[in-house]
Design an enzyme around this catalytic site. Sequence first.
Site, short mmCIF file in Angstrom:
data_model
loop_
_atom_site.label_atom_id
_atom_site.label_comp_id
_atom_site.label_asym_id
_atom_site.label_seq_id
_atom_site.Cartn_x
_atom_site.Cartn_y
_atom_site.Cartn_z
N GLU A 265 0.93 -1.64 0.15
CA GLU A 265 -0.29 0.20 -0.11
C GLU A 265 1.02 1.19 0.14
OE1 GLU A 265 -2.91 0.06 -0.20
OE2 GLU A 265 -3.56 -2.10 -0.15
N CYS A 304 -1.83 9.27 3.06
CA CYS A 304 -1.73 8.31 2.08
C CYS A 304 -3.26 8.50 0.94
CB CYS A 304 -1.57 7.22 2.01
SG CYS A 304 -3.23 6.40 2.88
P1 NAP Z 1 8.26 5.28 4.47
O1 NAP Z 1 9.36 5.72 4.51
O2 NAP Z 1 8.62 4.24 2.96
O3 NAP Z 1 8.97 3.67 5.40
C1 NAP Z 1 7.12 2.87 5.87
C2 NAP Z 1 8.04 1.76 6.70
O4 NAP Z 1 9.10 1.31 5.15
C3 NAP Z 1 8.56 2.35 8.04
O5 NAP Z 1 8.47 1.36 8.70
C4 NAP Z 1 10.23 2.05 7.68
O6 NAP Z 1 11.56 1.99 8.37
C5 NAP Z 1 9.90 1.02 6.71
N1 NAP Z 1 11.35 0.35 5.60
C6 NAP Z 1 11.98 1.49 5.20
N2 NAP Z 1 13.01 0.88 4.11
C7 NAP Z 1 12.86 -0.38 4.65
C8 NAP Z 1 13.78 -1.56 3.87
N3 NAP Z 1 14.47 -1.69 3.94
N4 NAP Z 1 13.60 -2.75 5.23
C9 NAP Z 1 12.44 -2.51 5.78
N5 NAP Z 1 11.46 -1.58 6.57
C10 NAP Z 1 11.96 -0.18 5.93
O7 NAP Z 1 7.01 5.77 4.42
P2 NAP Z 1 6.70 6.65 5.51
O8 NAP Z 1 7.58 8.30 5.70
O9 NAP Z 1 6.58 5.86 7.17
O10 NAP Z 1 5.35 6.79 4.93
C11 NAP Z 1 4.64 7.83 4.66
C12 NAP Z 1 4.24 6.86 3.08
O11 NAP Z 1 3.56 5.84 3.40
C13 NAP Z 1 3.94 8.28 2.23
O12 NAP Z 1 4.48 7.91 0.85
C14 NAP Z 1 2.14 7.53 2.07
O13 NAP Z 1 1.16 8.16 1.01
C15 NAP Z 1 2.67 6.18 2.22
N6 NAP Z 1 1.26 6.13 2.74
C16 NAP Z 1 0.20 4.88 2.32
C17 NAP Z 1 -0.57 4.21 2.74
C18 NAP Z 1 -1.65 3.66 2.11
O14 NAP Z 1 -2.01 2.43 2.51
N7 NAP Z 1 -1.47 3.29 0.49
C19 NAP Z 1 -0.87 4.69 4.26
C20 NAP Z 1 0.35 5.32 4.77
C21 NAP Z 1 1.17 5.84 4.40
P3 NAP Z 1 12.60 2.82 9.17
O15 NAP Z 1 12.52 3.80 8.34
O16 NAP Z 1 12.13 1.52 10.40
O17 NAP Z 1 13.22 1.51 8.20
#
Ligand code: NAP
Length: 683
Positions: A265, A304
């Site tokens: 997602e 999101c």
């Molecule tokens: P993100 O930077 O992509 O991080 C999401 C999760 O992934 C975090 O828990 C992060 O934890 C983890 N992560 C990152 N790299 C990883 C890796 N190599 N291995 C394992 N885990 C990893 O996103 P965010 O900044 O938290 O959230 C914002 C984004 O999420 C926005 O773009 C938004 O549109 C999207 N979003 C989508 C939805 C949906 O339902 N479609 C819902 C909410 C948010 P660490 O930083 O600890 O690695």
Amino acid sequence: MGAVQTDVSVLSSHVCDQWVTGEVRPATPVVVDAVTGEPIARVSADGLDLAAAVAHARDVGGPGLRAHTFTERAAMLQEVVAALNDAKDELYELSARAGSSRSDAWGDVDGGIGTMASIASRAARKLPDAHVWVDQDLVRLSRDDTFHAVQAQVAMPGVAVHVNAFNYPVWGMLEKFAPALLAGMPCIAKPAPQAGFVAHRAFEMLVEVGVLPPGAVQLVMGGAVDLLAHLDHRDVLAFTGSAATARRLKAHPAIGERNVRFNAETDSVNASVLAPDVPAGSDIHAAFLDEVVGQVTNKSGQRCTSIRRVLVPADRLDEVSGELAERFGALVLGDPRRDDVDLGPLVDATQRETVLASIERLAGGADLLTGPDPTSLVGVDGDPGTFVAPTVLRARDARSAVVHDVEAFGPVVTVVGYDDAADAADLVALGGGGLVASVFATGVTTEVVDLVRALAPHHGRVLVVDETARRRQTGHGTPLARLHHGGPGRAGGGSELGGLDSLHHYLQRVAIQGSPELLTAVTGRWVSGAPRHHGTHPFRTTFDALEVGDSVTAGPREITREDIDAFADLTGDHFYAHTDEEAAARNPLFGGIVAHGYLLLSVAAGLFVAPEEGPVLANTGLDALRFMKPVRPGDEVTVTLTCMGKADRPGEEHGEVRWAVELVDGDGDLAAVYELLTMVARA
Ligand code: NAP
């Protein structure tokens, strides 16, 4: 979040049913209060034995969960929901430290608990009190009832790893836990660090309820790149976050080579369209502006599903972008705990920098009308460097690539002009696949219908607000537990929520072929052709004593012309095929008078019912009714009632029993089949 010097403690992880803390290193991140900048906690998973966590889930959590039926697991979740509801105030207080107002946190805290409640209560009502979910009618593969098949779903044998985004720490965790645990899969949650302290407390509360079996849920606080290294084809990875991170995870050998089931997602540049027919100053026009303002104030646009692109007829570009600039300019920024504040900060300073960089990119194709620097902050000492003022941009060129590509994950929208409805649909599609699009229209016109049809294949959800729907509409940005959430392309191609559909991701679909007796034994659901037990009338047997296959056969009874006439007079159903011989003879399907289908059902009940007061309390419905062969005056019918399955309703004095009913005529041919539902007292 950063690597500042502080003595705040490390948020513990819950691994192998123990609370453990990761190692602290100089670069271990510190999470700070979004409003005051005060350090809250460190986040580290360094040194945790994640291989052991995965093994514990598979070896202990999974078997413990799968020892229970779907119904029992639903009851566990309902207990969790009740406990979280009692304790949730604390989560609201913590959410304010991550920058959320009470109404922002409502979608996360109550939204998360409500989503778990909704899926669990649906499961309690609709899923079998069994270990195998037979999700389709019996597939008959032989005429003599000796070889058939069922399409079933069974829990995956591994672990469900949930990597969550920062913006919905509670909802993100619970909306993934609910379907996985119901399906029978143990979970390891990995919240994002920024608001991880809220997820951490919610997880603690959940574990304190003490109702889930050991190993059913684990929590990893901190970077967990290593977690994926331990996954294989038995497991599921469900990710919520940015498209960029999803791409990195997808490239991991666990996904590509070991076929870990992956659901993503991700982000999307969601659009809201003001339809061409909406007059300026109308209620719909006002509702449209309110929706856009509501979307940027809610969680300061860190959703999101938030609106990023606002599409309006090209000749109204200046008018609508001017109105939005005025509305955005009047919004009050500050401490999200205060009632006089419209929007709080972003989750941290890094997030602000990311949003400012996105606005700069958007400015390559659009003019900045308001924002991004706040002019004043209410109830905040100094500037913590986390606030972005609501920002409106007006696209210079409707087809500018950046406008359709950049997700500024904050209170930012770009207004784009379109030529006609077809052009609006083309422009929205330039987003490359989205979670949601909305259309604000006066009414149902061909143009609006075409627009909705054109938007649908590019989105997971389309919301249409017109004069009729305006007052009850649930909002552009709100995913509902009963509706599909996810979207194609850039949105990740995943699928979550959607009521019981949410379980499919954690279940293996399997066709099982064999004898009726084998299929009955494996699924716990009686299959036509399997042995029946004739003895005590099953209506005289209590729920606890009743067994699948218990059966009674009653009849024969002759159906007379007098029966048919009397039934027609009693009910008023004088349809010609039952009453008018000449007309009935002309009916190509019947060629003469036939009994009412409902008469046959009533006669069947008259044959199989045991009339005296007993354990059967009520008839609650019929499923899968088919009339297969007409019954004519003079024909005899015989009925067989067989217990197909029982659904326990924990905490209630009665359970639900599903019966197979087969009505055959004098030639032994099936005249009608159906499934009867009854409530039966336990003892
Ligand atoms: P993100 O930077 O992509 O991080 C999401 C999760 O992934 C975090 O828990 C992060 O934890 C983890 N992560 C990152 N790299 C990883 C890796 N190599 N291995 C394992 N885990 C990893 O996103 P965010 O900044 O938290 O959230 C914002 C984004 O999420 C926005 O773009 C938004 O549109 C999207 N979003 C989508 C939805 C949906 O339902 N479609 C819902 C909410 C948010 P660490 O930083 O600890 O690695």
